[in-house]
Design a protein around this motif. Structure first.
Motif, PDB file in Angstrom:
ATOM      1  N   LYS A 110      24.515  25.804   1.934  1.00 20.27           N
ATOM      2  CA  LYS A 110      24.134  26.065   3.328  1.00 20.27           C
ATOM      3  C   LYS A 110      25.358  26.100   4.228  1.00 20.27           C
ATOM      4  N   THR A 111      26.178  25.047   4.107  1.00 23.83           N
ATOM      5  CA  THR A 111      27.369  24.976   4.952  1.00 23.83           C
ATOM      6  C   THR A 111      28.300  26.146   4.670  1.00 23.83           C
ATOM      7  N   THR A 112      28.459  26.451   3.368  1.00 18.28           N
ATOM      8  CA  THR A 112      29.354  27.546   3.007  1.00 18.28           C
ATOM      9  C   THR A 112      28.856  28.864   3.592  1.00 18.28           C
ATOM     10  N   LEU A 113      27.536  29.092   3.513  1.00 15.87           N
ATOM     11  CA  LEU A 113      27.005  30.343   4.057  1.00 15.87           C
ATOM     12  C   LEU A 113      27.285  30.429   5.557  1.00 15.87           C
ATOM     13  N   LEU A 114      27.064  29.329   6.274  1.00 11.52           N
ATOM     14  CA  LEU A 114      27.350  29.335   7.711  1.00 11.52           C
ATOM     15  C   LEU A 114      28.825  29.613   7.969  1.00 11.52           C
ATOM     16  N   ALA A 133      30.509  32.765   9.880  1.00 18.41           N
ATOM     17  CA  ALA A 133      31.378  32.545  11.035  1.00 18.41           C
ATOM     18  C   ALA A 133      32.832  32.903  10.713  1.00 18.41           C
ATOM     19  N   THR A 134      33.061  33.538   9.565  1.00 20.97           N
ATOM     20  CA  THR A 134      34.393  33.998   9.120  1.00 20.97           C
ATOM     21  C   THR A 134      35.395  32.866   8.908  1.00 20.97           C
ATOM     22  N   ILE A 135      34.903  31.637   8.717  1.00 21.74           N
ATOM     23  CA  ILE A 135      35.832  30.547   8.437  1.00 21.74           C
ATOM     24  C   ILE A 135      36.260  30.604   6.975  1.00 21.74           C
ATOM     25  N   GLN A 136      35.320  30.944   6.106  1.00 19.79           N
ATOM     26  CA  GLN A 136      35.649  31.126   4.693  1.00 19.79           C
ATOM     27  C   GLN A 136      35.547  32.616   4.366  1.00 19.79           C
ATOM     28  N   LEU A 169      47.234  28.699   7.343  1.00 19.63           N
ATOM     29  CA  LEU A 169      46.100  27.894   7.813  1.00 19.63           C
ATOM     30  C   LEU A 169      44.781  28.462   7.312  1.00 19.63           C
ATOM     31  N   LYS A 170      44.669  29.798   7.363  1.00 18.08           N
ATOM     32  CA  LYS A 170      43.413  30.423   6.926  1.00 18.08           C
ATOM     33  C   LYS A 170      43.135  30.111   5.463  1.00 18.08           C
ATOM     34  N   VAL A 171      44.211  30.006   4.681  1.00 17.94           N
ATOM     35  CA  VAL A 171      44.058  29.649   3.266  1.00 17.94           C
ATOM     36  C   VAL A 171      43.847  28.144   3.138  1.00 17.94           C
ATOM     37  N   GLY A 172      44.672  27.400   3.859  1.00 16.39           N
ATOM     38  CA  GLY A 172      44.728  25.958   3.669  1.00 16.39           C
ATOM     39  C   GLY A 172      43.448  25.215   4.017  1.00 16.39           C
ATOM     40  N   ILE A 173      42.710  25.700   5.037  1.00 17.15           N
ATOM     41  CA  ILE A 173      41.508  24.941   5.423  1.00 17.15           C
ATOM     42  C   ILE A 173      40.437  24.987   4.341  1.00 17.15           C
TER      43      ILE A 173
END
Lengths: 245, 212, 226
Positions: free
Chosen positions: B45-49, B53-56, C220-224
């Protein structure tokens, strides 16, 4: 061109093709290294000042060459993996790091062994040796970083960034260390310059360098193939391969 | 409301070392919608969010915002999203007001002042005390106060109900309803069911099984 | 409300005010710097002539270690409390925000070390001619330490054993700065012109300033996701 590029990016295709190249590469490295070593150690003339101890250059010089070249191989593979998201390039990068570190260590070790009869001490802060040592530290940093991440993909990206930053820095480091050495160079220690080398000494060295290049390619391929099998262990083609053997 | 979905994700695959956390996940989020992602712990769930949100980064698949590939319009996309994760994102040595004012410099938090937002979320009187004196529920409220201020249309909330009391949950639900009534959209993950007819659920465990 | 300069200075101001509220932490690298330098005469010799010969190198190495010590927290605190993600989700260019964080970090760790260095020069009997190049060199050098270190700090931001690993990653990259920095002081002490060396140091810092914020933003984009 692009189709070829993407095909090369497929670990399976690469595994099959590299399998065909391996025997030839192995043969070439054995022939070149054995003939270069016999020629260099047995038949090349003795050095006028250093006697027989100079012969360690037949290992030292090729190892130093490849130690540096290996860093660039690693950095380029990392960049390709990062830009085109090519998994195979990531695997090559991972495979190149310990190999490069090992060659750097060999270069340092043979340098130390050579140093004892030549300068009377195992270690001196010569410009080339110091640069080699810093290079070893750069390799160690990459290896340490690659082992710290929980996922391979993140690890590969992180190492690629570090390798690229290192690549930009290497010329600066080498230049600065050279310059540092000229400032502090003790008058008693002078290197016997390579350019004055007799052609009869130089030819076997050339053979050895070629042999080391082949050997490097061979080990890099083997390392990469191991990495491929590990990462793709859940795919059907690897399972079939394991069963057929 | 427009028929164009606000956010559209196609065949999203997220793998950790070739183990898919979810694969071939597709769906849309339209304006005026609240999408609740449900599923057991560890189902992604967290990963999908974070992916939305383009964090991952995603391994495979595309994200489209109003029909545009997000990779091509990342800056514009970032300007219309708000994300609140598990961690409140507040500096404990700063006050709630200072934290919100800092965030307002980075993200479009212009609908109201931080004092108004904190009053709305039930933290009036706590504007200028350091965050380390606040309780977990109050910290969560301070983080959610950013939602009162934001201009973003698309909200991603990871377990927003955690540590909130009854009043806090009611406050948040009112905030969400107001947001979607104005044409915004919310994607949230939560174990607790939200009592709200507008909520559509996406059960991640079944999707992941289907993908495998 | 949301402007490029507003975001840039907002990040700097916020990081400075956080640092001011933890004044104790602010002094720690300075005391570290002082203690390392105190160990030198204890470990080698109190004889002024010998100390003077080692002073440029020892001060530079201690400054390097002191800034390295503080580097690990550049992004880690923000990562732990979740505000780093909010920073990264800003529509403003990330490299600029990263640069703002680096500048704030340098102001609270690098700059105090620079300002403290003349005192340590006195303690190690550094000849008078060495003080100006020491100050100038350390200003440029600690800036490079912070800029290059930011790349390493970004890569290791989510790793638990980050601190030692970070030192391993960035110390080899500090070699040129250390060489140029100490030689500038040494040349000044020897009465030779040090302008050329200082120019090289300045060029190295300008180059790092151009490249490092982008590398750190990418890192940073990789590291987080570590």
């Amino acid at each position: 061109m692009w189709q070829w590029f993407h095909k090369l990016g497929s670990p399976r295709w690469f595994y099959q093709i590299s399998g065909r190249v391996l025997p030839w590469l192995a043969l070439a490295s054995v022939v070149l290294i054995v003939s270069g070593a016999v020629w260099g150690l047995g038949f090349a003339p003795e050095d006028a000042r250093q006697g027989n101890s100079f012969r360690i250059i037949y290992i030292h010089v090729p190892a130093s060459f490849l130690a540096l070249a290996g860093y660039y191989v690693m950095a380029v593979a990392g960049a390709v993996g990062m830009i085109w998201k090519m998994k195979l390039a990531d695997m090559v990068m991972v495979a190149a790091a310990p190999l490069g570190a090992a060659l750097t260590f060999i270069a340092l070790f043979t340098g130390a062994v050579w140093g004892k009869p030549t300068w009377g001490t195992y270690w001196i802060w010569d410009a080339r040796i110091t640069s080699m040592l810093v290079l070893l530290f750069l390799y160690i940093g990459i290896i340490a970083l690659s082992r710290s991440f929980s996922t391979r993909e993140t690890s590969a990206r992180a190492c690629a960034i570090l390798a690229l930053v290192g690549t930009v820095n290497i010329p600066i480091i080498y230049k600065s260390v050279d310059w540092w050495y000229t400032l502090h160079q003790p008058a008693t220690i002078k290197l016997t310059g390579a350019p004055s080398m007799h052609p009869d000494m130089f030819k076997p060295l050339l053979v050895m360098i070629l042999g080391f290049y082949c050997f490097y390619a061979l080990v890099l391929l083997l390392n990469t193939r191991t990495e491929i099998l590990q990462r793709e262990s859940r795919t059907t083609w690897v399972k079939q391969l394991a069963q057929s053997k | 409301m427009s028929s164009q979905p606000l956010l559209e994700f196609q065949a999203l695959t997220f793998e950790r070392d070739d183990w898919p956390l979810f694969s071939d996940l597709s769906g849309t989020i339209k304006a005026g919608e609240i999408l609740q992602i449900t599923g057991p712990n560890g189902c992604g769930k967290t990963t999908l969010l974070q992916v939305l949100a383009t964090i991952q980064p995603v391994n495979r698949g595309t994200l489209r915002w109003l029909g545009n590939n997000i990779a091509q319009c990342l800056q514009q996309y970032l300007a219309i999203i708000a994300f609140i994760g598990h961690k409140p994102g507040l500096k404990l040595s700063l006050t709630p007001r200072e934290n919100l004012q800092w965030l307002a410099k980075l993200q479009p938090l212009t609908r109201c002042t931080s004092a108004e937002a904190l009053a709305r979320i039930g933290l009036a009187g706590f504007e200028d005390v350091p965050c380390y004196t606040l309780s977990a529920g109050q910290l969560r409220r301070a983080a959610l106060a950013a939602l009162c201020m934001t201009q973003a249309t698309l909200w991603f909330l990871d377990e927003p109900l955690t540590a909130l009391d009854v009043e806090g949950i009611a406050n948040l639900e009112a905030l969400l309803l107001e947001h979607v009534a104005k044409g915004g959209a919310v994607v949230l993950s939560s174990h607790q069911p939200l009592v709200n007819p507008l909520v559509r659920t996406l059960a991640l465990d079944t999707m992941a099984e289907a993908g495998l | 409300m949301m402007t490029l300069s507003g975001a840039f200075f907002g990040v700097i101001r916020r990081d400075l005010s956080i640092a001011l509220r933890h004044r104790g932490d602010l002094l720690n690298p300075l005391f570290f710097f002082l203690i390392v330098v105190t160990l030198v005469p204890l470990g080698i010799s109190p004889e002024p002539a010998r100390l003077a010969a080692m002073a440029p190198g020892m001060i530079w190495i201690s400054a390097l270690l002191a800034t390295l010590l503080a580097l690990d927290n550049l992004f880690r605190a923000d990562f732990t409390d979740g505000s780093l993600v909010q920073l990264m989700l800003s529509p403003q260019p990330l490299w600029l925000l990263v640069l703002a964080k680096i500048i704030a970090h340098w102001l609270v760790t690098g700059l105090p070390v620079v300002l403290f260095s003349p005192l340590l020069g006195l303690m190690l009997s550094l000849p008078e001619a060495g003080f100006l190049p020491l100050l100038l060199g350390l200003i440029l050098g600690t800036a490079v330490f912070s800029l290059l270190g930011a790349v390493g700090a970004a890569l290791t931001v989510a790793l638990h054993k980050g601190s030692v690993l970070l030192s391993l990653l960035v110390m080899p990259l500090y070699v040129p700065v250390l060489i140029f920095g100490t030689s500038a002081v040494q040349r000044a002490v020897d009465g030779v012109s040090y302008g050329g060396v200082m120019a090289m140091l300045a060029a190295a810092s300008a180059f790092t300033l151009l490249v490092a914020p982008f590398a750190a933003a990418g890192a940073l984009k990789v590291g987080i996701n570590g």
